[in-house]
Write an enzyme that holds these catalytic residues in place. Structure first.
Site, PDB file in Angstrom:
ATOM      1  N   CYS A   1       0.856  -1.186   0.000  1.00 17.66           N
ATOM      2  CA  CYS A   1       0.000   0.000   0.000  1.00 17.66           C
ATOM      3  C   CYS A   1       0.891   1.235   0.000  1.00 17.66           C
ATOM      4  O   CYS A   1       1.900   1.271   0.712  1.00 17.66           O
ATOM      5  CB  CYS A   1      -0.888  -0.017   1.243  1.00 17.66           C
ATOM      6  SG  CYS A   1      -1.997   1.396   1.382  1.00 17.66           S
TER       7      CYS A   1
ATOM      8  N   HIS B   1     -10.186   1.175   1.723  1.00 18.08           N
ATOM      9  CA  HIS B   1      -9.698   2.504   2.119  1.00 18.08           C
ATOM     10  C   HIS B   1     -10.868   3.442   2.368  1.00 18.08           C
ATOM     11  O   HIS B   1     -10.864   4.229   3.323  1.00 18.08           O
ATOM     12  CB  HIS B   1      -8.811   3.122   1.029  1.00 18.08           C
ATOM     13  CG  HIS B   1      -7.364   2.815   1.150  1.00 18.08           C
ATOM     14  ND1 HIS B   1      -6.621   3.112   2.264  1.00 18.08           N
ATOM     15  CD2 HIS B   1      -6.503   2.241   0.276  1.00 18.08           C
ATOM     16  CE1 HIS B   1      -5.365   2.737   2.082  1.00 18.08           C
ATOM     17  NE2 HIS B   1      -5.267   2.199   0.884  1.00 18.08           N
TER      18      HIS B   1
ATOM     19  N   HIS C   1      -9.058  -3.541  -2.199  1.00 21.11           N
ATOM     20  CA  HIS C   1      -8.134  -2.699  -1.435  1.00 21.11           C
ATOM     21  C   HIS C   1      -8.647  -1.253  -1.384  1.00 21.11           C
ATOM     22  O   HIS C   1      -8.679  -0.635  -0.313  1.00 21.11           O
ATOM     23  CB  HIS C   1      -6.752  -2.771  -2.099  1.00 21.11           C
ATOM     24  CG  HIS C   1      -5.683  -2.000  -1.422  1.00 21.11           C
ATOM     25  ND1 HIS C   1      -4.684  -2.605  -0.694  1.00 21.11           N
ATOM     26  CD2 HIS C   1      -5.423  -0.669  -1.368  1.00 21.11           C
ATOM     27  CE1 HIS C   1      -3.855  -1.676  -0.220  1.00 21.11           C
ATOM     28  NE2 HIS C   1      -4.284  -0.490  -0.626  1.00 21.11           N
ATOM     29  N   GLU C   2      -9.039  -0.710  -2.540  1.00 18.58           N
ATOM     30  CA  GLU C   2      -9.445   0.698  -2.599  1.00 18.58           C
ATOM     31  C   GLU C   2     -10.778   0.940  -1.902  1.00 18.58           C
ATOM     32  O   GLU C   2     -10.946   1.938  -1.197  1.00 18.58           O
ATOM     33  CB  GLU C   2      -9.486   1.192  -4.051  1.00 18.58           C
ATOM     34  CG  GLU C   2      -8.136   1.131  -4.754  1.00 18.58           C
ATOM     35  CD  GLU C   2      -6.980   1.759  -3.976  1.00 18.58           C
ATOM     36  OE1 GLU C   2      -7.155   2.835  -3.377  1.00 18.58           O
ATOM     37  OE2 GLU C   2      -5.890   1.175  -3.972  1.00 18.58           O
TER      38      GLU C   2
END
Length: 166
Positions: A89, A135, A131-132
């Site tokens: 990351c 976030h 992953h995004e």
């Protein structure tokens, strides 16, 4: 638009759930452009708005020959097998850990004019989508690691030069 500085682990914006975008004006188009531009440098795949200090629900990507952005994304489908994939990351620079990710992911959201869009992918692209969106839910991938891996990751973060300097 120039690429924006990336916020690092420990910054409160990375631990806060991003707000949905409700007004679609020129600032939303500018944010989308900033996110895409921030994804373009070598070694990057995607950038979520909180990683550039903006607490809004959007990310940009440049991966596997596909470049774009999604505003107000939600994961609507995960599939295949859950596998451990080496993951890193930008907000935890230089550190990589095996992270459980689904082989397939589909995301729905909108573009800068509030038109519906949907993107999906397998393997690394699916990993990026998961992953995004995480976030945007206030979660850095380190937080998803199982027990011992998470302890190992936290130890590595605490001894990283970039963490010690902050």
């Amino acid at each position: 638009m120039p690429e924006r500085d990336i916020r690092l682990w420990g910054d409160p914006v990375l631990r806060s759930k991003a707000d949905p975008i409700t007004v679609f004006d020129d600032s939303v188009a500018a944010l989308a452009a900033d996110l895409v531009d921030s994804s373009l440098p070598e070694g990057r795949a995607a950038v979520a708005a909180p990683q550039i200090g903006v607490g809004l629900r959007a990310f940009g990507y440049d991966l596997d020959g596909r470049t774009g952005y999604v505003i107000n994304p939600e994961i609507v489908e995960l599939g295949g097998q859950l596998r451990d994939i080496d993951e890193g990351c930008l907000s935890v620079p230089g550190l990589f850990f095996l992270t459980p990710r689904w082989e397939f992911a589909r995301v729905r959201g909108v573009d800068a004019q509030n038109n519906p869009i949907e993107i999906s992918g397998t393997e690394v692209f699916a990993q990026m989508l998961q992953h995004e969106v995480a976030h945007l839910d206030g979660q850095v991938y380190i937080q998803t690691l199982p027990g011992e891996r998470r302890r190992e990751a936290m130890k590595a973060i605490r001894s990283a030069d970039w963490f010690l300097a902050s």
